[in-house]
Design an enzyme around this catalytic site. Structure first.
Site, PDB file in Angstrom:
ATOM      1  N   THR A 223      89.222  13.454  53.215  1.00  0.00           N
ATOM      2  CA  THR A 223      87.943  12.334  53.393  1.00  0.00           C
ATOM      3  C   THR A 223      88.725  11.110  53.943  1.00  0.00           C
ATOM      4  OG1 THR A 223      87.038  12.882  51.153  1.00  0.00           O
ATOM      5  CG2 THR A 223      86.626  10.695  51.892  1.00  0.00           C
ATOM      6  N   ARG A 251      76.769  22.608  48.603  1.00  0.00           N
ATOM      7  CA  ARG A 251      77.717  21.804  47.646  1.00  0.00           C
ATOM      8  C   ARG A 251      77.849  20.190  48.430  1.00  0.00           C
ATOM      9  NH1 ARG A 251      82.833  18.890  48.699  1.00  0.00           N
ATOM     10  NH2 ARG A 251      83.710  18.876  46.465  1.00  0.00           N
ATOM     11  N   VAL A 252      77.745  19.337  47.534  1.00  0.00           N
ATOM     12  CA  VAL A 252      78.033  17.841  47.707  1.00  0.00           C
ATOM     13  C   VAL A 252      78.885  17.446  46.834  1.00  0.00           C
ATOM     14  CG1 VAL A 252      77.111  15.829  47.895  1.00  0.00           C
ATOM     15  CG2 VAL A 252      75.789  17.644  48.678  1.00  0.00           C
ATOM     16  N   GLY A 253      80.066  16.613  47.234  1.00  0.00           N
ATOM     17  CA  GLY A 253      81.064  16.229  46.500  1.00  0.00           C
ATOM     18  C   GLY A 253      80.893  14.829  46.214  1.00  0.00           C
ATOM     19  N   ASP A 254      81.830  14.058  45.679  1.00  0.00           N
ATOM     20  CA  ASP A 254      81.687  12.722  45.098  1.00  0.00           C
ATOM     21  C   ASP A 254      81.651  11.729  46.232  1.00  0.00           C
ATOM     22  OD1 ASP A 254      84.470  13.304  46.089  1.00  0.00           O
ATOM     23  OD2 ASP A 254      85.322  11.140  45.486  1.00  0.00           O
ATOM     24  N   THR A 274      89.374   9.777  47.297  1.00  0.00           N
ATOM     25  CA  THR A 274      89.573  11.103  48.027  1.00  0.00           C
ATOM     26  C   THR A 274      90.215  12.043  47.075  1.00  0.00           C
ATOM     27  OG1 THR A 274      90.732  12.048  49.632  1.00  0.00           O
ATOM     28  CG2 THR A 274      91.752  10.142  48.968  1.00  0.00           C
ATOM     29  N   GLY A 275      89.905  13.366  47.086  1.00  0.00           N
ATOM     30  CA  GLY A 275      90.396  14.480  46.272  1.00  0.00           C
ATOM     31  C   GLY A 275      89.562  15.616  46.146  1.00  0.00           C
ATOM     32  N   GLY A 277      86.364  16.586  44.581  1.00  0.00           N
ATOM     33  CA  GLY A 277      85.228  15.768  44.359  1.00  0.00           C
ATOM     34  C   GLY A 277      84.759  16.026  42.653  1.00  0.00           C
TER      35      GLY A 277
END
Length: 362
Positions: A223, A251-254, A274-275, A277
């Site tokens: 990210t 899929r959607v992350g953080d 960042t990581g 999610g």
């Protein structure tokens, strides 16, 4: 006669006292603008966290990363120095990284299982706590600009997919063919990961893949983000990503989840994460850091450390954050092997870091 001399002396003392008082007031008035201009400005950025080790990094590639991080820092700081709001500074920094294939955002976005580049981004204003986010977009050259337009030109916070792209086009943002985002190195990474899922790799094959492709272990991470405080003491946060390599099912992350990967509030701090999610969503990481500051009175550094180095670790969540408060105090903790990161507080003096053993001078 003595009485007259007494009162004359008293008058002289009063006159001198009055003159001194006026001088002090004058000095105070003169010093006020100088003191007001001393509001610290600062910009902090990250370019992703993960298994980033010296032995897996060539000298040429490390130099390229550091130069691009410096470019992003200088671009954002130029806005801060000229008096632009923190929102403009974080966008300027993010756009530099989105335009580079080095990072998993914009031009360097990773591929989904179906061979597409789907990007997410978010931005938040610490002064008003207004925010904008987009997810699953494929045609906006700079996803962070789409998030910004959602924030300032719509009554909404979050838009996804085709709707977000239509809105971006209506706002006259730069629209590109999805092929613009195709990076062959990223595509080969996807193919190798798909092949790895089909076969049981032995230890030597796995090690070879890690050495050839430092992104292999980090297919769940990657990210870019920026946080800043401007001359008015306002903070802002922005984050942009291509998501997880080989992701499926939309899929959607953080990143676009306000409070998880992105958050800003003048009363506490601005955070970009960042990581992995899923863990950042479950821990509501960015907002958790701000809440610890608000309710426990901890510093931005202590609050960020508590969340990243304790809460995430206890859940086996890997990654890091960058954060800044209104006084220009910053934090950059991460629990992975490395994180592309940097900060700037003074013109011409950008500081960049990659590995976990570098002295950040904080």
């Amino acid at each position: 006669m003595k009485e007259l001399r007494k009162y004359s002396l008293l008058g002289i003392i009063l006159l001198l006292w009055s003159a001194c008082s006026e001088k002090k007031v004058e000095q105070t008035i003169k010093s006020t603008p100088a003191e007001a201009s001393e509001q610290p400005i600062a910009l902090v950025i990250h370019g992703g966290a993960g298994t980033i080790k010296r032995e897996n990094m060539s000298a040429e590639r490390e130099k390229a990363y550091r130069e691009k991080l410096k470019e992003a820092l200088n671009a954002g700081y130029a806005d801060l120095e000229s008096g632009e709001p923190a929102l403009e500074a974080v966008m300027a920094a993010i756009k530099v990284m989105e335009d580079s294939p080095l990072f998993n955002a914009g031009k360097g976005a990773v591929f989904t299982h179906d061979g597409r580049n789907e990007m997410d981004a978010a931005i938040m204003d610490g002064r008003t706590r207004n925010a904008g986010a987009v997810a699953g977009i494929t045609t906006v050259k700079n996803p962070i600009t789409a998030a910004y337009e959602v924030m300032v030109n719509s009554p909404h916070v979050f838009m996804v997919g085709k709707g977000a792209e239509q809105f971006a086009a209506e706002q006259q943002l730069e629209i590109v063919d999805p092929e613009y985002f195709r990076d062959e190195r990223r595509y080969k990474q996807l193919m190798r990961i798909i092949d790895a899922e089909k076969t049981q790799l032995d230890h030597s094959s796995l090690k070879e893949m890690e050495l050839e492709d430092p992104y292999f272990n980090d297919r769940k991470y990657g990210t870019v983000g920026a946080v800043a405080v401007d001359k008015e003491g306002n903070v802002a946060a922005a984050t942009s990503t291509g998501g997880m390599t080989n992701k499926r099912y939309g899929r959607v992350g953080d990143v676009p989840v306000i409070g998880a990967g992105t958050y800003a509030d003048n009363a506490t701090c601005a955070v970009s994460a960042t990581g992995h999610g899923e863990f950042f969503i479950r821990n509501v990481v960015a907002h958790e850091i701000a809440s610890i500051m608000r309710y426990s009175g901890k510093s931005v550094s202590d609050a960020a450390d508590k969340v990243v180095m304790k809460q995430l670790v206890e859940m086996e969540g890997s990654g890091g954050v960058i954060a800044v408060d209104k006084n220009g105090r910053i934090a950059m903790p991460f629990n992975s092997a490395g994180m592309y990161r940097g900060y700037i507080k003074e013109k011409g003096k950008p500081n960049t870091f990659i590995y976990d053993d570098e002295d950040e001078g904080l």
